[in-house]
Design an enzyme around this catalytic site. Structure first.
Site, PDB file in Angstrom:
ATOM      1  N   ARG A   1     -12.393 -19.006  76.906  1.00  0.00           N
ATOM      2  CA  ARG A   1     -12.794 -20.017  77.900  1.00  0.00           C
ATOM      3  C   ARG A   1     -12.159 -19.694  79.254  1.00  0.00           C
ATOM      4  O   ARG A   1     -12.809 -19.821  80.296  1.00  0.00           O
ATOM      5  CB  ARG A   1     -12.413 -21.420  77.408  1.00  0.00           C
TER       6      ARG A   1
ATOM      7  N   SER B   1       3.495 -23.562  91.635  1.00  0.00           N
ATOM      8  CA  SER B   1       3.215 -24.977  91.934  1.00  0.00           C
ATOM      9  C   SER B   1       3.160 -25.248  93.433  1.00  0.00           C
ATOM     10  O   SER B   1       2.670 -26.293  93.846  1.00  0.00           O
ATOM     11  CB  SER B   1       4.287 -25.878  91.301  1.00  0.00           C
TER      12      SER B   1
ATOM     13  N   CYS C   1     -11.524 -24.683  94.517  1.00  0.00           N
ATOM     14  CA  CYS C   1     -11.894 -23.849  93.357  1.00  0.00           C
ATOM     15  C   CYS C   1     -11.150 -24.356  92.120  1.00  0.00           C
ATOM     16  O   CYS C   1     -11.713 -24.445  91.024  1.00  0.00           O
ATOM     17  CB  CYS C   1     -11.524 -22.385  93.581  1.00  0.00           C
TER      18      CYS C   1
ATOM     19  N   ARG D   1      -6.031 -29.211  49.432  1.00  0.00           N
ATOM     20  CA  ARG D   1      -4.604 -28.976  49.132  1.00  0.00           C
ATOM     21  C   ARG D   1      -4.100 -30.055  48.161  1.00  0.00           C
ATOM     22  O   ARG D   1      -4.116 -31.237  48.489  1.00  0.00           O
ATOM     23  CB  ARG D   1      -3.812 -29.029  50.438  1.00  0.00           C
TER      24      ARG D   1
ATOM     25  N   LEU E   1      -0.183 -28.080  57.959  1.00  0.00           N
ATOM     26  CA  LEU E   1      -0.576 -26.917  57.154  1.00  0.00           C
ATOM     27  C   LEU E   1       0.610 -26.309  56.418  1.00  0.00           C
ATOM     28  O   LEU E   1       0.453 -25.356  55.636  1.00  0.00           O
ATOM     29  CB  LEU E   1      -1.208 -25.847  58.055  1.00  0.00           C
TER      30      LEU E   1
ATOM     31  N   GLU F   1      -3.265 -23.714  86.301  1.00  0.00           N
ATOM     32  CA  GLU F   1      -4.152 -24.612  87.060  1.00  0.00           C
ATOM     33  C   GLU F   1      -3.464 -25.942  87.350  1.00  0.00           C
ATOM     34  O   GLU F   1      -4.080 -27.006  87.273  1.00  0.00           O
ATOM     35  CB  GLU F   1      -5.441 -24.866  86.273  1.00  0.00           C
TER      36      GLU F   1
ATOM     37  N   PHE G   1       5.887 -34.438  95.937  1.00  0.00           N
ATOM     38  CA  PHE G   1       6.051 -33.036  95.514  1.00  0.00           C
ATOM     39  C   PHE G   1       7.351 -32.454  96.048  1.00  0.00           C
ATOM     40  O   PHE G   1       7.723 -32.746  97.171  1.00  0.00           O
ATOM     41  CB  PHE G   1       4.872 -32.191  96.022  1.00  0.00           C
TER      42      PHE G   1
HETATM   43  C1  LIG Z   1      -1.734 -17.234  81.027  1.00  0.00           C
HETATM   44  C2  LIG Z   1      -1.756 -17.628  82.463  1.00  0.00           C
HETATM   45  C3  LIG Z   1      -2.850 -17.313  83.258  1.00  0.00           C
HETATM   46  C4  LIG Z   1      -2.853 -17.638  84.623  1.00  0.00           C
HETATM   47  N1  LIG Z   1      -3.931 -17.278  85.400  1.00  0.00           N
HETATM   48  C5  LIG Z   1      -3.867 -17.445  86.762  1.00  0.00           C
HETATM   49  C6  LIG Z   1      -4.908 -16.932  87.614  1.00  0.00           C
HETATM   50  O1  LIG Z   1      -5.919 -16.404  87.137  1.00  0.00           O
HETATM   51  N2  LIG Z   1      -4.747 -17.038  88.953  1.00  0.00           N
HETATM   52  C7  LIG Z   1      -3.643 -17.611  89.532  1.00  0.00           C
HETATM   53  O2  LIG Z   1      -3.569 -17.664  90.751  1.00  0.00           O
HETATM   54  N3  LIG Z   1      -2.642 -18.125  88.741  1.00  0.00           N
HETATM   55  C8  LIG Z   1      -2.741 -18.042  87.382  1.00  0.00           C
HETATM   56  N4  LIG Z   1      -1.726 -18.524  86.564  1.00  0.00           N
HETATM   57  C9  LIG Z   1      -0.529 -19.093  87.200  1.00  0.00           C
HETATM   58  C10 LIG Z   1      -0.389 -20.591  87.027  1.00  0.00           C
HETATM   59  O3  LIG Z   1      -1.328 -21.294  87.765  1.00  0.00           O
HETATM   60  C11 LIG Z   1       1.068 -20.960  87.364  1.00  0.00           C
HETATM   61  O4  LIG Z   1       1.864 -20.454  86.312  1.00  0.00           O
HETATM   62  C12 LIG Z   1       1.286 -22.445  87.524  1.00  0.00           C
HETATM   63  O5  LIG Z   1       0.673 -22.917  88.696  1.00  0.00           O
HETATM   64  C13 LIG Z   1       2.773 -22.815  87.553  1.00  0.00           C
HETATM   65  O6  LIG Z   1       3.453 -22.004  88.433  1.00  0.00           O
HETATM   66  P1  LIG Z   1       4.817 -21.275  87.962  1.00  0.00           P
HETATM   67  O7  LIG Z   1       4.544 -20.619  86.663  1.00  0.00           O
HETATM   68  O8  LIG Z   1       5.272 -20.421  89.066  1.00  0.00           O
HETATM   69  O9  LIG Z   1       5.833 -22.471  87.694  1.00  0.00           O
HETATM   70  P2  LIG Z   1       6.711 -23.211  88.807  1.00  0.00           P
HETATM   71  O10 LIG Z   1       5.848 -23.598  89.946  1.00  0.00           O
HETATM   72  O11 LIG Z   1       7.911 -22.368  89.091  1.00  0.00           O
HETATM   73  O12 LIG Z   1       7.180 -24.519  88.040  1.00  0.00           O
HETATM   74  C14 LIG Z   1       8.272 -24.518  87.108  1.00  0.00           C
HETATM   75  C15 LIG Z   1       8.463 -25.936  86.563  1.00  0.00           C
HETATM   76  O13 LIG Z   1       8.808 -26.822  87.632  1.00  0.00           O
HETATM   77  C16 LIG Z   1       7.964 -27.956  87.610  1.00  0.00           C
HETATM   78  N5  LIG Z   1       7.778 -28.444  88.991  1.00  0.00           N
HETATM   79  C17 LIG Z   1       7.259 -27.756  90.026  1.00  0.00           C
HETATM   80  N6  LIG Z   1       7.283 -28.520  91.146  1.00  0.00           N
HETATM   81  C18 LIG Z   1       7.816 -29.704  90.797  1.00  0.00           C
HETATM   82  C19 LIG Z   1       8.110 -30.917  91.509  1.00  0.00           C
HETATM   83  N7  LIG Z   1       7.825 -31.052  92.800  1.00  0.00           N
HETATM   84  N8  LIG Z   1       8.663 -31.932  90.814  1.00  0.00           N
HETATM   85  C20 LIG Z   1       8.944 -31.818  89.491  1.00  0.00           C
HETATM   86  N9  LIG Z   1       8.696 -30.700  88.780  1.00  0.00           N
HETATM   87  C21 LIG Z   1       8.135 -29.659  89.419  1.00  0.00           C
HETATM   88  C22 LIG Z   1       6.667 -27.467  86.994  1.00  0.00           C
HETATM   89  O14 LIG Z   1       5.923 -28.557  86.451  1.00  0.00           O
HETATM   90  C23 LIG Z   1       7.194 -26.508  85.926  1.00  0.00           C
HETATM   91  O15 LIG Z   1       7.541 -27.244  84.788  1.00  0.00           O
HETATM   92  C24 LIG Z   1      -1.736 -18.285  85.188  1.00  0.00           C
HETATM   93  C25 LIG Z   1      -0.645 -18.641  84.376  1.00  0.00           C
HETATM   94  C26 LIG Z   1      -0.649 -18.317  83.031  1.00  0.00           C
HETATM   95  C27 LIG Z   1       0.524 -18.688  82.178  1.00  0.00           C
END
Ligand SMILES: Cc1cc2nc3c(=O)[nH]c(=O)nc-3n(C[C@H](O)[C@H](O)[C@H](O)COP(=O)(O)OP(=O)(O)OC[C@H]3O[C@@H](n4cnc5c(N)ncnc54)[C@H](O)[C@@H]3O)c2cc1C
Length: 387
Positions: free
Chosen positions: A94, A142, A242, A272, A342, A367, A387
């Site tokens: 998906r 984020s 987007c 089971r 399970l 996302e 934020f």
């Molecule tokens: C398998 C996979 C596929 C992906 N595919 C894409 C893609 O195709 N294109 C793309 O651009 N990105 C992609 N991503 C990235 C994804 O969108 C990001 O991982 C996501 O937005 C979170 O960013 P980060 O991992 O940097 O976490 P961070 O932003 O570092 O966040 C870390 C933690 O802090 C928390 N947090 C952040 N800000 C706050 C706040 N203000 N207050 C309280 N808590 C907060 C978050 O909820 C999280 O728990 C993908 C990620 C994965 C795992």
């Protein structure tokens, strides 16, 4: 009384148009026949099932909401049903279709030039060109406003420098939609595979979305002509619009993953035998199954109303946030609970809940994490940006 469909207790099906029901049936058949039989192996061996691309294209699932350029022109509810059925197979598949449709074809269609549309949309609809969406950077997904990747004008060209991380489809993409800051504001650039200075590598050792390709993108003095910039996208609202499309699909998709888990558990608890009777004779088991059905049903009603709002042109991004948060949390909790019911067998590839559970750990993060969507709803309620 007639036995109800355990996967559709409130008869959502009766609310679908003939076309929507036909789309659901067609994708469901494809998933049952071609996806589910191979997904365990793909997940185990971390293999993206590229062999499914021609069938997905043949069914019109790429860019299905676009009404031109060789795309199917289906409505939002149909797109939701497509995501739901595909994710019943696997969240990774998906994700592949979501990125192609909502994160690459949609922005080209909405913000691109006529030349860009003609160049990419028909080829992407046919599955002959694959796209990826490069927004996230390693220092914090984020907060995309803190983007380091930048593009500078140089004559008629743009020169892009920076890097992206966690990019779905990165190494298999023919075109990357790379978001970069410029003196004018945030812009989107179509960077073709093979462009000098542009490279992608796979992120290995994932425990989640193992059947999906996740990559890093590197851009070092990547030169692209002005024609590769999306002319109508300026500012963060470009990529965010987007993401609203893709998150909408995720809100539906998560239902499919939860349904796959519940169906498997209904079957398993029937056969089971423990303490001299089948597991489903226990009140504690029935309560857990009933609770899953309750949560799936509320998610289905939420998704359908979300879809109707989308098709009426009244969708609010906050509604998409609430639905993505609710439905993915619902699916993740159900997958974890099904894995537990399970017993030991639940940790093997023979059953799907552990695979769905691990996949959904990504779905709840990407996302927009669950927290980010909660803050979007909080902002709507209080008027305060926390934020
Ligand atoms: C398998 C996979 C596929 C992906 N595919 C894409 C893609 O195709 N294109 C793309 O651009 N990105 C992609 N991503 C990235 C994804 O969108 C990001 O991982 C996501 O937005 C979170 O960013 P980060 O991992 O940097 O976490 P961070 O932003 O570092 O966040 C870390 C933690 O802090 C928390 N947090 C952040 N800000 C706050 C706040 N203000 N207050 C309280 N808590 C907060 C978050 O909820 C999280 O728990 C993908 C990620 C994965 C795992």
């Amino acid at each position: 009384m007639k036995k109800l469909n355990s996967m559709d207790l409130f008869d959502i099906r009766s609310q679908l148009s003939e076309e929507e029901a036909m789309v659901q049936d067609t994708v469901a058949r494809f998933v049952d026949e071609s996806v589910i039989p191979i997904m365990g192996e793909c997940f185990e061996h971390s293999r993206f099932p590229a062999e499914l691309i021609p069938q997905i294209a043949e069914l019109g699932l790429f860019g299905s909401s676009i009404d031109d350029y060789g795309c199917a022109g289906l409505n939002g509810v149909s797109y939701g049903l497509i995501c739901q059925e595909l994710e019943r197979g696997d969240s990774g598949l998906r994700s592949f279709v979501s990125v192609q449709s909502s994160l690459v074809m949609y922005p080209i269609y909405r913000y691109g030039s006529e030349t860009q549309k003609e160049r990419w949309l028909p080829a992407m609809a046919r599955g002959e060109a694959i796209g990826c969406f490069g927004l996230t950077e390693s220092h914090g997904g984020s907060d995309p406003s803190n983007m380091k990747t930048h593009a500078k004008r140089d004559g008629d060209d743009w020169v892009i420098n920076g890097s992206k991380m966690w990019i779905t489809n990165g190494t298999i993409a023919d075109v990357a939609l790379v978001w970069a800051t410029t003196d004018e504001g945030l812009r989107g650039f179509l960077v073709e595979k093979g462009t000098a200075g542009f490279d992608a590598s796979d992120i290995e050792h994932k425990f989640s979305l193992r059947a999906s390709v996740t990559s890093s993108l590197f851009l070092e003095n990547v030169r692209v002509p002005e024609e590769n910039m999306l002319p109508e996208a300026l500012g963060l609202k470009g990529p965010l619009s987007c993401l609203t499309q893709a998150r909408y699909g995720i809100a539906w998709g998560a239902i499919g993953a939860a349904q796959a888990c519940l169906q498997e558990l209904i079957d398993y608890t029937e056969t089971r035998e423990l303490f001299g009777r089948s597991l489903n004779h226990n009140q504690a088991i029935q309560i857990r199954l009933a609770d899953m059905a309750r949560r799936i049903t509320t998610a289905q009603l939420l998704a359908l109303q979300l879809g109707r709002l989308k098709d009426a042109g009244k969708l609010h991004p906050m509604q998409v946030s609430l639905a993505k948060w609710n439905n993915v949390r619902m699916a993740l909790d159900i997958a974890r609970d099904c894995r537990d019911m399970l017993g030991a067998a639940g940790i093997t590839v023979e059953f799907s809940p552990v695979r769905h559970m691990l996949n959904l750990e990504s779905v709840i993060t990407y996302e927009g994490t669950e927290t980010i969507h909660q803050l979007v709803v909080g902002k709507e309620l209080t008027g305060i940006n926390a934020f």
